[in-house]
Scaffold this motif. Structure first.
Motif: not given
Length: 139
Positions: A37-41, A50-55, A57-66, A95-102
């Motif tokens: 992230i050092s190059h961003v303004k 950071l969000e995309t790296t760890y969570e 995209t929405k599609k990946v997040k939905d698959i993880k929740l499923q 806890i994993a589901k909570f961390n993904l917003g559910e």
């Protein structure tokens, strides 16, 4: 004061806030994350990376929740497993589901625990179900 000088003050305040926020982010991440992230303004850009790296995209997040939902539903305590071990596995999923917003409600977790116990716990499960309100009982 002219409209231009007011705009300049507002822009300066926003730039100051962004600088403080991005500095806080830089201080709170590991060296590897910093390099990502050092190059961003803006703080928003850094946060999105950071969000995309760890969570993901929405599609990946939905698959993880499923996947976590399937794990939650399929989890059963085996006859030779300790309750602490079983509860640890269940809690990791919650806890994993909570961390993904559910958030999973306590009542649902309590019911899952009671359903998942082996036959040797049958009398205890019945006693709990008859003596307690499962919607009010805490884990």
């Amino acid at each position: 004061m002219t409209a231009k000088s007011e705009w300049d003050k507002a822009a300066l305040a926003l730039a100051n806030a962004n600088s403080k926020e991005i500095n806080a982010l830089f201080c709170g991440v590991s060296i590897d994350e910093f390099h990502m992230i050092s190059h961003v303004k803006t703080t928003k850009e850094a946060w999105m990376i950071l969000e995309t790296t760890y969570e993901g995209t929405k599609k990946v997040k939905d698959i993880k929740l499923q996947m976590l939902t399937n794990q939650f539903e399929e989890l059963k305590m085996s006859d030779d497993e300790s309750f602490d071990s079983f509860y640890g596995k269940l809690n990791e999923i919650v806890i994993a589901k909570f961390n993904l917003g559910e958030k999973i409600e306590d009542a649902k977790v309590v019911r899952k625990i009671l359903r998942s116990l082996p036959e040797s716990y049958c009398e205890k499960v019945t006693a709990i179900e008859e003596s307690k309100d499962l919607d009010e009982i805490k884990i």
